[in-house]
Write an enzyme that holds these catalytic residues in place. Structure first.
Site, PDB file in Angstrom:
ATOM      1  N   GLY A 207       1.207  -4.532  -5.963  1.00  0.00           N
ATOM      2  CA  GLY A 207       2.585  -4.881  -5.613  1.00  0.00           C
ATOM      3  C   GLY A 207       2.780  -5.055  -4.122  1.00  0.00           C
TER       4      GLY A 207
ATOM      5  N   GLU B  74       0.333   3.265   3.084  1.00  0.00           N
ATOM      6  CA  GLU B  74       0.647   2.278   4.112  1.00  0.00           C
ATOM      7  C   GLU B  74      -0.218   2.399   5.353  1.00  0.00           C
ATOM      8  OE1 GLU B  74       3.138   0.235   3.237  1.00  0.00           O
ATOM      9  OE2 GLU B  74       4.379   1.373   1.846  1.00  0.00           O
TER      10      GLU B  74
END
Length: 715
Positions: free
Chosen positions: A245, A670
């Site tokens: 995603g 991240e």
């Protein structure tokens, strides 16, 4: 690790030990089905029709000819589609992007704007009919060029304040012994996950059910309920397996179009985006133009810092790529100014993309720090550690923990930094010039309110239900380990079910907040259930169930700067005759909280670093100013790093548990990409003596730069 006792069996805590994915066998054997593969009886197929002009109005659609084609059931467009309500506030207090509210107007706002949905009995019939639909436009002049001096540019907040300022910047720069004042740019980049966006909508007994590939089922449930003026309990969203995603899989046109078609036809309708459609409708990372000004004393201590970032957004939706935000965390100065700005253009809306803000922002600020170190004659690591702030540079809040120095010291030791000759362009390996570079990394460590349900089953097992999303990160496995430790049982006694909005509200998979948020909720529910079982409660056939809600717990946390940190190291080889850049090795050392599953966490960190290589050397979506569309919007024209482009990449971590988190988690999704591109770019400078301030560092840019033999240069 801790030791827990259950019955007569002593168990070692499993959080922190390597475990293969609990759903791994299903995925490699094909038993795990993704959103576009799940069968439905009487399924119809929708195919989106996208605009070919960048700005204007739809004059007409020739639907009559298309409706006469074999298998075609309906054509939805602005003239006949249901009206939806966009007057609401969505996730994180952000209004919805009107692009997803399809077929509500005759205006066209960019190339690839949804103008119709053709629905047919088969996907082949729907595609053929969609390609045959003739749409006439009244075309208008468009603007798709992002420039540093764009007249429409203005400060914008998004998820953080648009501007921050303290101290006299001009005075600080004037008083500095060493000054850097440069512009850095990053291009448009796309998520390009393996699984395309896909959704199937159907009505079941008066309740809307959507089977989707998304990053949060309760997120999509809430958005669809708001759009279609439904009670949230009348909408169920399921998303069990997701093939990636990276920030892109939120509310998009295909879900809304599928619901509209299912409502009209009263049968299930599936809409799947093509790869080319994803380049228009699935979001992307905006290009950025960033100006960084640094002023420092002779010893390298910053007196002045300015970081300004400009990104493009669409004319219908303001999305901020908060690239200047990284400077608000990493470095302090008496004069400290930052700003995030946007320029509305006739382009699709950007969105969050892995390391949003920090990934492009770290390229600029960490490149500038490297330039400051070079001009001041200071080691790049020493310069960064010399400017470690004691509190948040802008917020003034204490850090929950900040172990960046440990990352740099351990990384420097393992990478062999101490033996580095700081002079550029002096190391060779045959035709290759060799160089090494480094950069710092940080990413916010947050948590969102979540609910979890844990049931003690009569057979001795435990079932955990939570509306989490596993994008391929290993969330199922991590939650299995967390639940096992919280319940003080072996992992094989725990079954984790995720991806269903019926399980109750939960944080999305995004911003490195997923596992932390979900684990907190699971831990709370498991703790209460374990206490009830310790009282000798007999488990009835239906089991004993406990539900948690972490809203109050998270709301009671003290205000602090909470972040993961890291140090990136890269060694590159550059052939100035061909322009080729090879990343021979990378090392990332991170302080990212307690690592729940080292096996999948390392995969996440290495994956982010590989993406950083791709960002530095390959990825670039180029927009044709004449048409307003992208050149070659597919995986043939959009180059991403492959195995041949990636050398030895290693990731590891230092001990860094979050003392306020029940498991000690911060997040790793991240931070692996943050600073990676800057480390590669800094290594290219060290190899060649040429500074590249514009990504990607393509062979033509290497070739057009001044050769190292003639001294340092800019590119």
């Amino acid at each position: 690790m801790t030791t827990a006792t259950t019955g007569r069996t002593a168990l070692r805590g499993v959080v922190g030990t390597a475990h293969t994915r609990v759903e791994g066998r299903d995925k490699v054997t094909g038993a795990a089905r993704y959103a576009g593969e799940i069968p439905f009886a009487d399924l119809a197929h929708g195919w989106l029709v996208l605009s070919t002009v960048a700005r204007g109005r739809i004059r007409s659609l020739d639907t009559e000819a298309v409706l006469a084609m074999p298998g075609v059931l309906t054509v939805l467009h602005h003239g006949n589609a249901p009206r939806v309500d966009t007057d609401y506030v969505g996730l994180l207090g952000i209004p919805p992007d009107p692009t997803a509210a399809v077929f509500q107007q005759d205006r066209v706002h960019h190339v690839g704007w949804p103008v119709a949905l053709v629905v047919a009995e088969t996907s082949e019939q729907a595609r053929e009919a969609a390609e045959a639909l003739v749409v006439a436009y009244d075309e208008e002049p468009h603007d798709t060029a992002l420039t540093a001096d764009h007249p429409g540019a203005h400060p914008a907040g998004g998820v953080m304040p648009g501007e921050t300022a303290k101290g006299d910047l001009a005075a600080g720069l004037a008083a500095s012994a060493v000054v850097v004042d440069e512009e850095y740019t990053t291009p448009e980049e796309h998520h390009s996950m393996m699984e395309p966006h896909a959704a199937t909508a159907r009505w079941d007994g008066g309740r809307l059910e959507v089977v989707d590939s998304n990053q949060g089922t309760t997120w999509i449930q809430t958005e669809l309920a708001s759009l279609f003026s439904l009670d949230a309990s009348a909408v169920r969203v399921r998303s069990e397996h997701i093939g990636g995603g990276f920030g892109s899989k939120g509310l998009r046109a295909h879900q809304v179009a599928a619901v509209m078609a299912a409502t009209e036809l009263q049968r299930p309708v599936r809409v799947v985006m093509t790869r080319r459609q994803m380049f228009s409708l699935a979001g992307y990372r905006s290009p950025t133009v960033q100006r960084v000004r640094l002023g420092a004393d002779a010893d390298g201590r910053l007196r002045a810092l300015e970081h300004r970032s400009l990104n493009q957004t669409s004319t219908v939706y303001e999305f901020v790529e908060p690239s200047a935000g990284v400077a608000r965390v990493m470095y302090d100065a008496e004069a400290h100014h930052t700003a995030n700005e946007v320029a509305p253009l006739d382009v699709p809306s950007p969105t969050f993309m892995r390391g949003p803000g920090e990934a492009p922002g770290s390229f600029a600020i960490e490149s500038a720090l490297d330039e400051l170190a070079e001009r001041g004659g200071i080691d790049p690591i020493a310069l960064r550690l010399r400017n470690e702030p004691e509190v948040g540079p802008v917020s003034g809040l204490p850090f929950s923990s900040r172990n960046l120095d440990a990352c740099f010291r351990e990384g420097a030791r393992r990478f062999g930094w101490a033996g580095r000759d700081p002079r550029p362009g002096v190391r060779r390996d045959g035709r290759w010039l060799l160089g090494t570079g480094t950069a710092a990394a940080s990413f916010h460590s947050g948590a969102g309110p979540s609910t979890a349900v844990v049931t003690a089953e009569a057979d001795g097992g435990f079932t955990v239900r939570i509306a989490a999303a596993d994008l391929g990160t290993g969330a199922r496995t991590a939650l299995t380990l967390v639940a096992a430790d919280a319940l003080e049982v072996a992992p094989d006694r725990v079954r984790v079910r995720i991806g269903d909005s019926d399980f109750g509200p939960a944080m999305i998979a995004g911003g490195s907040m997923g596992t932390r948020s979900w684990a907190w909720a699971v831990t709370e529910a498991a703790r209460e259930l374990r206490e009830r079982l310790a009282l000798g409660t007999t488990i009835p056939p239906e089991g004993i169930t406990v539900r948690s809600d972490t809203t109050a717990l998270l709301g009671a946390l003290a205000q602090k700067e909470r972040h993961s940190f890291g140090a990136q190291f890269a060694e590159v080889a550059v052939d100035t005759a061909t322009g080729e850049v090879r990343v021979r090795r990378m090392l990332g050392i991170f302080a990212a909280g307690r690592i729940v599953n080292p096996l999948t966490a390392r995969n996440q960190l290495v994956g982010g670093m590989v993406w950083g290589i791709s960002m530095a050397l390959h990825e670039e979506a180029v927009r044709d100013r004449t048409s307003g569309g992208l050149y070659a919007p597919d995986l043939a024209g959009y180059h991403v790093a492959t195995n041949a482009d990636v050398g030895d990449v290693q990731a590891d971590w230092v001990d860094d548990p979050d003392p306020e988190d029940p498991v000690g988690i911060k997040g790793v999704g991240e931070i692996g990409i943050v600073g990676a591109a800057a480390a590669v770019a800094n290594a290219v400078w060290h190899a060649t003596g040429v500074r590249h301030r514009n990504l990607p560092i393509r062979p033509d840019r290497v070739l057009s730069a001044v050769p190292a033999s003639s001294g340092a240069a800019d590119a």
